[in-house]
Design a protein around this motif. Structure first.
Motif, PDB file in Angstrom:
ATOM      1  N   ARG A 194     -62.707 -90.073  61.023  1.00  0.00           N
ATOM      2  CA  ARG A 194     -63.127 -89.088  60.026  1.00  0.00           C
ATOM      3  C   ARG A 194     -62.872 -89.629  58.620  1.00  0.00           C
ATOM      4  NH1 ARG A 194     -65.274 -84.308  60.188  1.00  0.00           N
ATOM      5  NH2 ARG A 194     -65.031 -82.840  58.452  1.00  0.00           N
ATOM      6  N   LEU A 195     -63.936 -89.769  57.862  1.00  0.00           N
ATOM      7  CA  LEU A 195     -63.906 -90.186  56.468  1.00  0.00           C
ATOM      8  C   LEU A 195     -65.017 -89.439  55.734  1.00  0.00           C
ATOM      9  CD1 LEU A 195     -63.603 -94.064  56.959  1.00  0.00           C
ATOM     10  CD2 LEU A 195     -61.775 -92.560  56.143  1.00  0.00           C
ATOM     11  N   ALA A 196     -64.810 -89.157  54.449  1.00  0.00           N
ATOM     12  CA  ALA A 196     -65.811 -88.452  53.648  1.00  0.00           C
ATOM     13  C   ALA A 196     -66.188 -87.101  54.266  1.00  0.00           C
ATOM     14  CB  ALA A 196     -67.061 -89.314  53.442  1.00  0.00           C
ATOM     15  N   ARG A 197     -65.195 -86.425  54.828  1.00  0.00           N
ATOM     16  CA  ARG A 197     -65.374 -85.081  55.414  1.00  0.00           C
ATOM     17  C   ARG A 197     -66.426 -85.068  56.527  1.00  0.00           C
ATOM     18  NH1 ARG A 197     -64.919 -84.009  49.791  1.00  0.00           N
ATOM     19  NH2 ARG A 197     -63.030 -82.828  49.282  1.00  0.00           N
ATOM     20  N   ARG A 198     -66.537 -86.151  57.259  1.00  0.00           N
ATOM     21  CA  ARG A 198     -67.498 -86.201  58.360  1.00  0.00           C
ATOM     22  C   ARG A 198     -66.990 -87.172  59.407  1.00  0.00           C
ATOM     23  NH1 ARG A 198     -72.439 -88.061  55.034  1.00  0.00           N
ATOM     24  NH2 ARG A 198     -71.286 -86.884  53.482  1.00  0.00           N
ATOM     25  N   ASP A 199     -67.539 -87.054  60.593  1.00  0.00           N
ATOM     26  CA  ASP A 199     -67.160 -87.937  61.698  1.00  0.00           C
ATOM     27  C   ASP A 199     -68.112 -89.123  61.760  1.00  0.00           C
ATOM     28  OD1 ASP A 199     -65.045 -86.321  62.490  1.00  0.00           O
ATOM     29  OD2 ASP A 199     -66.317 -85.103  63.814  1.00  0.00           O
ATOM     30  N   TRP A 200     -67.521 -90.312  61.911  1.00  0.00           N
ATOM     31  CA  TRP A 200     -68.292 -91.539  62.025  1.00  0.00           C
ATOM     32  C   TRP A 200     -68.060 -92.142  63.411  1.00  0.00           C
ATOM     33  CZ3 TRP A 200     -71.133 -93.289  57.729  1.00  0.00           C
ATOM     34  CH2 TRP A 200     -70.845 -92.665  56.513  1.00  0.00           C
ATOM     35  N   PRO A 204     -73.813 -89.288  62.592  1.00  0.00           N
ATOM     36  CA  PRO A 204     -74.993 -88.655  63.187  1.00  0.00           C
ATOM     37  C   PRO A 204     -75.398 -87.356  62.500  1.00  0.00           C
ATOM     38  CG  PRO A 204     -73.083 -88.433  64.633  1.00  0.00           C
ATOM     39  CD  PRO A 204     -72.670 -89.349  63.526  1.00  0.00           C
ATOM     40  N   ALA A 205     -74.467 -86.686  61.833  1.00  0.00           N
ATOM     41  CA  ALA A 205     -74.805 -85.424  61.179  1.00  0.00           C
ATOM     42  C   ALA A 205     -75.769 -85.634  60.014  1.00  0.00           C
ATOM     43  CB  ALA A 205     -73.529 -84.731  60.697  1.00  0.00           C
ATOM     44  N   GLU A 206     -75.507 -86.651  59.192  1.00  0.00           N
ATOM     45  CA  GLU A 206     -76.359 -86.935  58.035  1.00  0.00           C
ATOM     46  C   GLU A 206     -77.332 -88.085  58.298  1.00  0.00           C
ATOM     47  OE1 GLU A 206     -76.578 -85.393  55.140  1.00  0.00           O
ATOM     48  OE2 GLU A 206     -74.936 -83.953  55.396  1.00  0.00           O
ATOM     49  N   GLY A 207     -77.168 -88.776  59.425  1.00  0.00           N
ATOM     50  CA  GLY A 207     -78.048 -89.904  59.735  1.00  0.00           C
ATOM     51  C   GLY A 207     -77.789 -91.125  58.883  1.00  0.00           C
ATOM     52  N   VAL A 208     -76.524 -91.323  58.483  1.00  0.00           N
ATOM     53  CA  VAL A 208     -76.153 -92.446  57.619  1.00  0.00           C
ATOM     54  C   VAL A 208     -75.501 -93.544  58.467  1.00  0.00           C
ATOM     55  CG1 VAL A 208     -74.743 -93.176  55.657  1.00  0.00           C
ATOM     56  CG2 VAL A 208     -75.818 -90.903  55.648  1.00  0.00           C
ATOM     57  N   LEU A 209     -76.000 -94.765  58.322  1.00  0.00           N
ATOM     58  CA  LEU A 209     -75.447 -95.908  59.041  1.00  0.00           C
ATOM     59  C   LEU A 209     -74.933 -96.941  58.050  1.00  0.00           C
ATOM     60  CD1 LEU A 209     -75.058 -97.541  61.749  1.00  0.00           C
ATOM     61  CD2 LEU A 209     -77.259 -98.588  61.232  1.00  0.00           C
ATOM     62  N   GLY A 267     -81.887 -90.943  65.176  1.00  0.00           N
ATOM     63  CA  GLY A 267     -81.454 -90.061  64.103  1.00  0.00           C
ATOM     64  C   GLY A 267     -80.995 -90.749  62.838  1.00  0.00           C
ATOM     65  N   VAL A 268     -81.237 -92.057  62.719  1.00  0.00           N
ATOM     66  CA  VAL A 268     -80.834 -92.765  61.501  1.00  0.00           C
ATOM     67  C   VAL A 268     -81.833 -92.476  60.395  1.00  0.00           C
ATOM     68  CG1 VAL A 268     -80.403 -95.013  60.449  1.00  0.00           C
ATOM     69  CG2 VAL A 268     -79.702 -94.586  62.816  1.00  0.00           C
ATOM     70  N   LYS A 269     -81.336 -91.918  59.298  1.00  0.00           N
ATOM     71  CA  LYS A 269     -82.187 -91.616  58.151  1.00  0.00           C
ATOM     72  C   LYS A 269     -82.088 -92.660  57.053  1.00  0.00           C
ATOM     73  CE  LYS A 269     -81.787 -86.630  58.956  1.00  0.00           C
ATOM     74  NZ  LYS A 269     -81.287 -85.335  58.409  1.00  0.00           N
ATOM     75  N   VAL A 270     -80.921 -93.257  56.894  1.00  0.00           N
ATOM     76  CA  VAL A 270     -80.752 -94.275  55.872  1.00  0.00           C
ATOM     77  C   VAL A 270     -79.720 -95.296  56.351  1.00  0.00           C
ATOM     78  CG1 VAL A 270     -78.983 -92.928  54.626  1.00  0.00           C
ATOM     79  CG2 VAL A 270     -80.268 -94.711  53.417  1.00  0.00           C
ATOM     80  N   VAL A 271     -80.044 -96.578  56.141  1.00  0.00           N
ATOM     81  CA  VAL A 271     -79.148 -97.676  56.490  1.00  0.00           C
ATOM     82  C   VAL A 271     -78.534 -98.200  55.206  1.00  0.00           C
ATOM     83  CG1 VAL A 271     -78.944 -99.943  57.593  1.00  0.00           C
ATOM     84  CG2 VAL A 271     -80.610 -98.273  58.453  1.00  0.00           C
ATOM     85  N   LEU A 272     -77.204 -98.293  55.190  1.00  0.00           N
ATOM     86  CA  LEU A 272     -76.486 -98.786  54.017  1.00  0.00           C
ATOM     87  C   LEU A 272     -75.943-100.173  54.324  1.00  0.00           C
ATOM     88  CD1 LEU A 272     -74.531 -95.560  52.933  1.00  0.00           C
ATOM     89  CD2 LEU A 272     -76.896 -96.251  52.437  1.00  0.00           C
ATOM     90  N   PRO A 273     -76.637-101.237  53.879  1.00  0.00           N
ATOM     91  CA  PRO A 273     -76.203-102.599  54.184  1.00  0.00           C
ATOM     92  C   PRO A 273     -75.120-103.054  53.213  1.00  0.00           C
ATOM     93  CG  PRO A 273     -78.200-102.674  52.885  1.00  0.00           C
ATOM     94  CD  PRO A 273     -77.896-101.208  53.105  1.00  0.00           C
ATOM     95  N   ALA A 274     -74.455-104.142  53.550  1.00  0.00           N
ATOM     96  CA  ALA A 274     -73.422-104.692  52.672  1.00  0.00           C
ATOM     97  C   ALA A 274     -74.017-105.456  51.499  1.00  0.00           C
ATOM     98  CB  ALA A 274     -72.485-105.589  53.464  1.00  0.00           C
ATOM     99  N   HIS A 275     -75.258-105.886  51.618  1.00  0.00           N
ATOM    100  CA  HIS A 275     -75.955-106.554  50.521  1.00  0.00           C
ATOM    101  C   HIS A 275     -77.385-106.020  50.492  1.00  0.00           C
ATOM    102  CE1 HIS A 275     -72.644-109.488  50.596  1.00  0.00           C
ATOM    103  NE2 HIS A 275     -72.859-109.601  51.895  1.00  0.00           N
ATOM    104  N   GLU A 332     -84.707 -97.510  55.435  1.00  0.00           N
ATOM    105  CA  GLU A 332     -84.859 -96.436  56.427  1.00  0.00           C
ATOM    106  C   GLU A 332     -85.189 -96.924  57.833  1.00  0.00           C
ATOM    107  OE1 GLU A 332     -87.748 -93.772  54.841  1.00  0.00           O
ATOM    108  OE2 GLU A 332     -86.473 -93.136  53.152  1.00  0.00           O
ATOM    109  N   ASP A 333     -86.021 -97.943  57.973  1.00  0.00           N
ATOM    110  CA  ASP A 333     -86.542 -98.317  59.298  1.00  0.00           C
ATOM    111  C   ASP A 333     -85.563 -99.239  60.020  1.00  0.00           C
ATOM    112  OD1 ASP A 333     -88.042 -98.836  61.525  1.00  0.00           O
ATOM    113  OD2 ASP A 333     -89.612 -99.971  60.488  1.00  0.00           O
ATOM    114  N   LEU A 334     -84.557 -98.677  60.647  1.00  0.00           N
ATOM    115  CA  LEU A 334     -83.544 -99.471  61.337  1.00  0.00           C
ATOM    116  C   LEU A 334     -84.140-100.252  62.492  1.00  0.00           C
ATOM    117  CD1 LEU A 334     -80.603-100.298  61.985  1.00  0.00           C
ATOM    118  CD2 LEU A 334     -80.441 -98.200  63.349  1.00  0.00           C
ATOM    119  N   SER A 335     -84.872 -99.577  63.380  1.00  0.00           N
ATOM    120  CA  SER A 335     -85.381-100.260  64.572  1.00  0.00           C
ATOM    121  C   SER A 335     -86.379-101.349  64.192  1.00  0.00           C
ATOM    122  CB  SER A 335     -86.022 -99.253  65.535  1.00  0.00           C
ATOM    123  OG  SER A 335     -87.108 -98.592  64.910  1.00  0.00           O
ATOM    124  N   GLY A 336     -87.221-101.078  63.188  1.00  0.00           N
ATOM    125  CA  GLY A 336     -88.190-102.077  62.759  1.00  0.00           C
ATOM    126  C   GLY A 336     -87.521-103.302  62.176  1.00  0.00           C
TER     127      GLY A 336
END
Length: 363
Positions: free
Chosen positions: A202-208, A226-231, A270-278, A283-287
């Motif tokens: 649990r970080l940022a008031r959500r479960d990861w 999974p709640a916000e779809g943030v990876l 359910g991934v809405k946005v991917v946050l990479p390190a660089h 948005e398109d994780l699978s692609g």
């Protein structure tokens, strides 16, 4: 004004996002998830995204930059711009064991009492005992002895038998100046909290949900909300370049482990946005995962063709078929070796020793 290429010429390659220099902008990606960028001056990389995860305890930082005073000063500035100080950092999350991601972690632990959270397999390429420092960070005078060199300068020979090339003089001088001024910057991170695959934190008031994604490094960790779809994808999946797959691995086939990790990540729903390190969020994780896999499959085909033409050849000889001359060097050899080993495990190639080097040929 049109950006189209002249008729008959290939379209220009889009700029690599990962090379963009860091700026001081703070961007909210999702509630309580802020993107900041820290400066990195490495081949092909201009910044590392340091994500700030806000909650009632303060803030967690994901990948706190390089081990240098300049990087840590930038981190302090980004925290201040977001309304925090170093003392408000309760956790440093390290996605993997590369120094542009973990460099500030030990400082945060010493100055703020921050937890250092990693995957349970976290381990830098060097032995941590070689550069371990006491928690109180004594002065150089108190430590005595000569300043230690950055540990990645200690590797002299590659596992496939070639001598490691030295760093470019300017880069070498930069690291040596930091080490001579204060060797504590190169203290190996000592995780205070480790997680395993499929664990929930649990970080940022959500479960990861934690995903162990070996390949780029054996200890790579991704986090999914999974709640916000943030990876948070670290270096496992980047937007415009492909992660380096190193041959410096205790596993015989790191590329196969990377392929399996790509498959798992590409299947997440359910991934809405991917946050990479660089680079920028996308948005398109699978692609993107499939595109990265195709890139490595193409490299494997290049090696298969080269094996038929070269006969028995060394890793550097295969490297010159796989990479443009501007990229030749330690990293290119390492990635070439990882691909050669993958084909050896598949049974397409055989390996032997010749004059102190590993050589590969068609099976």
């Amino acid at each position: 004004m049109s950006d189209a290429a002249p008729q008959g010429q290939p379209a220009p390659r889009p700029p690599r996002q990962e090379r963009e220099p860091a700026d001081s902008e703070i961007t909210e990606i999702a509630p309580g998830v802020l993107r900041s960028k820290l400066p990195v001056h490495l081949p092909g990389i201009g910044h590392v995204n340091c994500y700030l995860l806000e909650d009632e305890r303060g803030v967690a930082v994901v990948d706190p930059g390089l081990p240098s005073p300049a990087s840590f000063a930038a981190l302090e500035q980004r925290l201040g711009a977001a309304g925090y100080s170093v003392e408000n950092v309760h956790t440093a999350v390290i996605t993997h064991s590369h120094f542009d991601h973990f460099g500030g972690a030990e400082r945060l632990r010493a100055l703020a009492g921050a937890e250092i959270l990693t995957h349970e397999s976290f381990r830098p390429i060097w032995e941590s005992t070689e550069i371990a420092e006491p928690p109180e960070l004594p002065t150089a005078e108190e430590e005595g002895g000569d300043a230690q060199r950055p540990p990645w300068l200690l590797l002299q020979k590659n596992p496939w038998g070639t001598e490691r090339e030295p760093l470019p003089p300017e880069e070498l001088r930069t690291w040596q100046a930091i080490a001579e001024a204060d060797p504590r910057w190169f203290a190996a991170p000592r995780p205070t909290r480790t997680v395993e695959d499929a664990q929930v934190i649990r970080l940022a008031r959500r479960d990861w949900l934690c995903f162990h994604t070996p390949g780029h490094t054996e200890d790579h960790l991704c986090l999914f909300d999974p709640a916000e779809g943030v990876l948070l994808s670290g270096d496992h999946i980047l937007p415009t370049i492909t992660p380096h797959i190193s041959g410096l691995s205790r596993y015989p086939d790191p590329l196969d482990r990377f392929f399996e990790s790509l498959r798992r990540m590409g299947a997440i729903e359910g991934v809405k946005v991917v946050l990479p390190a660089h680079g920028h969020p996308f948005e398109d994780l699978s692609g993107r995962a499939e595109s990265i896999r195709r890139h490595h499959e193409h490299r494997l085909d290049v090696i298969r063709r080269a094996a038929g033409e070269l006969g028995t050849a060394t890793v550097p000889e295969y490297m010159k078929r796989l990479f443009a001359e501007r990229s030749w060097g330690n990293m290119a050899e390492s990635e070439t070796f990882a691909h050669l080993e993958h084909l050896r495990v598949l049974g397409d190639l055989t390996a032997a020793q010749r004059d102190g080097q590993t050589v590969f040929s068609e099976a």
